[in-house]
Design an enzyme around this catalytic site. Structure first.
Site, mmCIF file in Angstrom:
data_model
loop_
_atom_site.group_PDB
_atom_site.id
_atom_site.type_symbol
_atom_site.label_atom_id
_atom_site.label_comp_id
_atom_site.label_asym_id
_atom_site.label_seq_id
_atom_site.Cartn_x
_atom_site.Cartn_y
_atom_site.Cartn_z
ATOM 1 N N HIS A 129 0.716 -1.279 -0.348
ATOM 2 C CA HIS A 129 -0.022 -0.160 -0.192
ATOM 3 C C HIS A 129 0.609 1.616 -0.264
ATOM 4 O O HIS A 129 -0.358 2.443 -0.084
ATOM 5 C CB HIS A 129 -0.835 0.214 1.094
ATOM 6 C CG HIS A 129 -0.422 0.194 2.323
ATOM 7 N ND1 HIS A 129 -0.103 -0.462 3.034
ATOM 8 C CD2 HIS A 129 -0.162 1.225 2.942
ATOM 9 C CE1 HIS A 129 0.501 -0.423 4.402
ATOM 10 N NE2 HIS A 129 0.532 1.084 4.332
HETATM 11 C C1 UD1 Z 1 -2.292 5.047 5.580
HETATM 12 C C2 UD1 Z 1 -0.679 6.219 6.740
HETATM 13 C C3 UD1 Z 1 0.235 5.122 6.369
HETATM 14 C C4 UD1 Z 1 -0.485 3.477 7.226
HETATM 15 C C5 UD1 Z 1 -1.893 3.209 6.797
HETATM 16 C C6 UD1 Z 1 -2.771 1.661 7.331
HETATM 17 C C7 UD1 Z 1 -0.279 8.705 6.359
HETATM 18 C C8 UD1 Z 1 0.431 9.352 5.669
HETATM 19 N N1 UD1 Z 1 -0.346 6.847 5.779
HETATM 20 O O1 UD1 Z 1 -1.457 5.220 4.632
HETATM 21 O O2 UD1 Z 1 1.586 5.466 7.360
HETATM 22 O O3 UD1 Z 1 0.987 2.271 7.097
HETATM 23 O O4 UD1 Z 1 -2.743 3.807 6.819
HETATM 24 O O5 UD1 Z 1 -3.123 1.194 6.234
HETATM 25 O O6 UD1 Z 1 -1.033 8.672 7.532
HETATM 26 N N2 UD1 Z 1 -9.639 5.084 1.488
HETATM 27 C C9 UD1 Z 1 -10.700 4.325 1.361
HETATM 28 N N3 UD1 Z 1 -11.437 3.475 2.809
HETATM 29 C C10 UD1 Z 1 -10.743 3.703 4.229
HETATM 30 C C11 UD1 Z 1 -9.394 4.450 4.351
HETATM 31 C C12 UD1 Z 1 -8.946 4.670 2.867
HETATM 32 O O7 UD1 Z 1 -11.408 3.831 0.286
HETATM 33 O O8 UD1 Z 1 -10.863 3.118 4.637
HETATM 34 C C13 UD1 Z 1 -8.222 4.878 0.328
HETATM 35 C C14 UD1 Z 1 -8.901 6.174 0.839
HETATM 36 O O9 UD1 Z 1 -9.170 6.639 -1.188
HETATM 37 C C15 UD1 Z 1 -7.674 7.946 1.006
HETATM 38 C C16 UD1 Z 1 -7.129 6.017 0.651
HETATM 39 O O10 UD1 Z 1 -6.896 4.669 0.568
HETATM 40 O O11 UD1 Z 1 -7.683 8.585 -0.238
HETATM 41 C C17 UD1 Z 1 -5.303 6.671 0.910
HETATM 42 O O12 UD1 Z 1 -6.165 6.533 2.576
HETATM 43 P P1 UD1 Z 1 -5.131 7.814 3.468
HETATM 44 O O13 UD1 Z 1 -5.826 7.281 5.022
HETATM 45 O O14 UD1 Z 1 -4.737 8.787 3.117
HETATM 46 O O15 UD1 Z 1 -3.579 6.733 3.352
HETATM 47 P P2 UD1 Z 1 -3.109 5.128 3.509
HETATM 48 O O16 UD1 Z 1 -2.336 5.254 1.721
HETATM 49 O O17 UD1 Z 1 -4.009 4.403 4.182
HETATM 50 N N1 UDP Z 2 -3.554 -6.476 8.823
HETATM 51 C C1 UDP Z 2 -4.887 -6.311 8.480
HETATM 52 N N2 UDP Z 2 -5.855 -7.005 7.895
HETATM 53 C C2 UDP Z 2 -5.359 -6.778 6.236
HETATM 54 C C3 UDP Z 2 -4.023 -6.195 6.194
HETATM 55 C C4 UDP Z 2 -3.503 -6.346 7.059
HETATM 56 O O1 UDP Z 2 -5.594 -6.307 10.092
HETATM 57 O O2 UDP Z 2 -5.904 -7.069 5.716
HETATM 58 C C5 UDP Z 2 -3.476 -6.221 9.651
HETATM 59 C C6 UDP Z 2 -0.929 -6.637 9.903
HETATM 60 O O3 UDP Z 2 -1.918 -7.568 10.559
HETATM 61 C C7 UDP Z 2 -0.806 -5.842 10.913
HETATM 62 C C8 UDP Z 2 -1.481 -4.305 10.679
HETATM 63 O O4 UDP Z 2 -2.694 -4.930 9.510
HETATM 64 O O5 UDP Z 2 -0.743 -6.187 12.728
HETATM 65 C C9 UDP Z 2 -0.742 -3.410 9.386
HETATM 66 O O6 UDP Z 2 -0.936 -2.586 9.593
HETATM 67 P P1 UDP Z 2 -1.032 -1.673 7.681
HETATM 68 O O7 UDP Z 2 -0.013 -2.451 6.532
HETATM 69 O O8 UDP Z 2 -2.605 -1.161 7.513
HETATM 70 O O9 UDP Z 2 -0.633 -0.233 7.793
HETATM 71 P P2 UDP Z 2 1.329 0.305 8.695
HETATM 72 O O10 UDP Z 2 1.882 -1.096 9.455
HETATM 73 O O11 UDP Z 2 2.395 -0.277 6.925
HETATM 74 O O12 UDP Z 2 1.224 0.925 8.902
#
Ligand code: UD1
Ligand code: UDP
Length: 350
Positions: free
Chosen positions: A199
Site C-alpha cells: 500500500h
Molecule cells: C495510511 C498511513 C500509512 C499507514 C497506512 C496503514 C499516512 C500518511 N499514511 O496510509 O502510514 O501505513 O495508513 O494502512 O497517514 N481509503 C478507503 N477506505 C478507508 C481508508 C482509506 O477507501 O477506510 C482510501 C481512500 O481513497 C484514501 C486512500 O485509501 O484516500 C488512502 O488512505 P490514507 O489514510 O490517506 O492513507 P493510507 O495509504 O491508508
Molecule cells: N492487517 C489486517 N488486515 C489486512 C492487512 C493487514 O488486519 O488485510 C494488519 C496486519 O496484520 C498488521 C497491520 O494490519 O497488524 C498492519 O497495518 P498496515 O499494513 O495497514 O499499516 P502499517 O503497519 O504499514 O502502517
C-alpha cells in the site's frame, strides 16, 4: 482519593486500532482513558472490524470526512482535535506511530500545552520523501514522553537531542500477537502460499510499478494471497487493470486482525511494504521480503529474516529462497509492552 489522570488517545488508521487494543486495556486500569477516532480509515473492514473483534471501547469522539490530501487531512484533524482537547482538558494526549492522525493530534496538543505521549517513538527510515518520516520526526520533537520499541530507536532520538523521558518498552503489536497466537487456526486452505500486502505510494501510485509488482507475484511458484488495501484497489481500478488476468494471485478484501495473523502464520513467506507486517513476519519466524528501498525496522534485516527489494523485482523468487538462520525471540520486547508503558506513565504523569 487522588483523581485519576486523564489520557486522551487518538487513533485513526488500521495499525493504530491494533496497537490501541492491548494498550487501552492496560491503561484503563489506572487512568481515565478516553479516545478519539479521526476517521482517517473509515471502511468497516479497515476500522469497525478491529473495534469489534479486539473488543476496543467505542471512541468517545468520532471525526468524519477529513479529506484526502495530506494538507486537507492534517489541517481538518488539527482544527477538530483542538476543539476536543480544549473541551476535554486531558492531562496527556497519546498518539501511535506515524500517520497523519498522529501528527495532527501531537500538534494540536502541544500548542495547548498538553503533554504528548508517543508510542513507537524514534523510528527512522531516513527517507524524508515518506510522509510517515515527516510525521514521526515532527511528533517525536513535540512529545514529552516517548516510548521506543528498541535501543536503535532510542539512539535515533538521542542523535536528534531528544533525551528526556525516553523509554524502551518493546512493541505493543507484539502484545497483540502474543495474546492472539494461541487461538490461531488455518483459514486459507491452499497448502503452500505466500501472503502479500502492498500500500505504499511509491509502489501503488504509478501504473507501471504496480503492474511490475503484480506480474512478479503472478510468476511465483506458489499462489499469492493478497488482501488489497483500499488505496491500492482504488488506484488499480483507476488504471483500468483487470485483476482476473493474474491467475496466481488471490485478491481479497482487507481482512480483520485474526484473519491476517492466520494467513501469515500458515504461509510459506511474506511479501509486504507494511511496517506492522514486517514485524509480525519476524515474530512468526517467516521469511519476509520487504518491497521498499529501506526500512525503519532495521533489526529485522539480520540473518536473512527480512530482505529489502525495490529496484530488482526480478530477484523476488530467488530472494524468497534465502533461509533465515536465526530469529531473536526477544526482538522488540517480550510482548508485555502495554503494562510496561502503563507502569511508566504512572511515574511520569502522577
Ligand atoms: C495510511 C498511513 C500509512 C499507514 C497506512 C496503514 C499516512 C500518511 N499514511 O496510509 O502510514 O501505513 O495508513 O494502512 O497517514 N481509503 C478507503 N477506505 C478507508 C481508508 C482509506 O477507501 O477506510 C482510501 C481512500 O481513497 C484514501 C486512500 O485509501 O484516500 C488512502 O488512505 P490514507 O489514510 O490517506 O492513507 P493510507 O495509504 O491508508
Ligand atoms: N492487517 C489486517 N488486515 C489486512 C492487512 C493487514 O488486519 O488485510 C494488519 C496486519 O496484520 C498488521 C497491520 O494490519 O497488524 C498492519 O497495518 P498496515 O499494513 O495497514 O499499516 P502499517 O503497519 O504499514 O502502517
Amino acid at each position: 482519593m487522588i483523581p485519576r489522570k486523564k489520557i486522551l488517545a487518538v487513533v485513526g488508521a488500521r495499525p493504530q486500532f491494533i496497537k490501541h487494543a492491548p494498550l487501552s486495556k492496560a491503561l484503563e486500569k489506572d487512568f481515565l482513558l478516553k479516545s478519539v477516532h479521526t476517521g482517517q480509515h473509515y471502511d468497516d473492514n479497515m476500522s469497525r472490524i478491529f473495534f469489534d473483534e479486539l473488543k476496543i471501547q467505542k471512541p468517545d469522539f468520532q471525526l468524519k470526512d477529513i479529506g484526502k490530501s495530506h494538507a486537507e487531512q492534517t489541517g481538518n484533524m488539527l482544527i477538530s482535535l483542538e476543539r476536543i482537547f480544549q473541551q476535554e482538558q486531558p492531562d496527556a494526549v497519546l498518539v501511535y506511530g506515524d500517520t497523519n492522525s498522529t501528527l495532527s493530534a501531537a500538534l494540536a496538543a502541544v500548542k495547548l500545552h498538553i503533554q504528548v505521549i508517543h508510542i513507537e517513538a524514534g523510528l527512522r527510515s531516513f527517507n524524508i520523501q515518506m510522509p510517515e518520516e515527516v510525521n514521526r520526526i515532527m511528533t517525536d520533537h513535540v512529545s514529552s514522553i516517548l516510548f521506543c520499541p528498541s535501543e536503535v530507536a532510542q539512539q535515533n532520538l538521542f542523535a536528534e537531542n531528544i533525551r528526556r523521558n525516553v523509554f524502551i518498552c518493546g512493541d505493543v503489536m507484539k502484545d497483540m500477537l502474543r495474546l492472539t497466537l494461541p487461538y490461531t487456526r488455518r483459514l486459507f486452505q491452499e497448502k503452500k502460499y505466500y501472503f502479500a500486502t502492498i500500500h505504499r505510494p511509491y509502489n501503488t501510485d504509478a501504473k507501471d510499478r504496480m503492474l511490475e509488482i503484480l506480474n512478479t507475484f503472478n510468476a511465483l511458484p506458489y499462489p499469492v494471497l493478497f488482501p488489497i488495501h483500499p488505496r491500492t484497489t482504488k488506484l488499480l481500478a483507476g488504471f483500468g487493470v483487470q485483476l482476473e488476468q493474474f491467475k496466481n494471485i488471490s485478491f481479497i478484501e482487507p481482512v480483520g486482525y485474526f484473519e491476517s495473523l492466520s494467513y501469515q502464520y500458515y504461509c510459506e513467506a511474506i511479501i509486504t511494504d507494511s511496517g506492522g507486517v514486517q514485524k509480525e513476519a519476524y515474530w512468526l519466524e517467516k521469511k519476509c521480503i520487504t518491497i521498499r528501498p529501506e526500512t525503519e525496522w532495521v533489526e529485522t534485516l539480520t540473518n536473512h529474516c527480512n530482505t529489502l527489494l525495490f529496484d530488482s523485482l526480478s530477484e523476488l523468487a530467488s530472494k524468497l529462497q534465502e533461509i533465515p538462520t536465526y530469529f531473536d525471540p526477544g526482538l522488540y520486547g517480550t510482548g508485555d509492552a502495554s503494562n510496561e508503558i502503563s507502569e511508566q506513565l504512572k511515574n511520569c504523569l502522577c
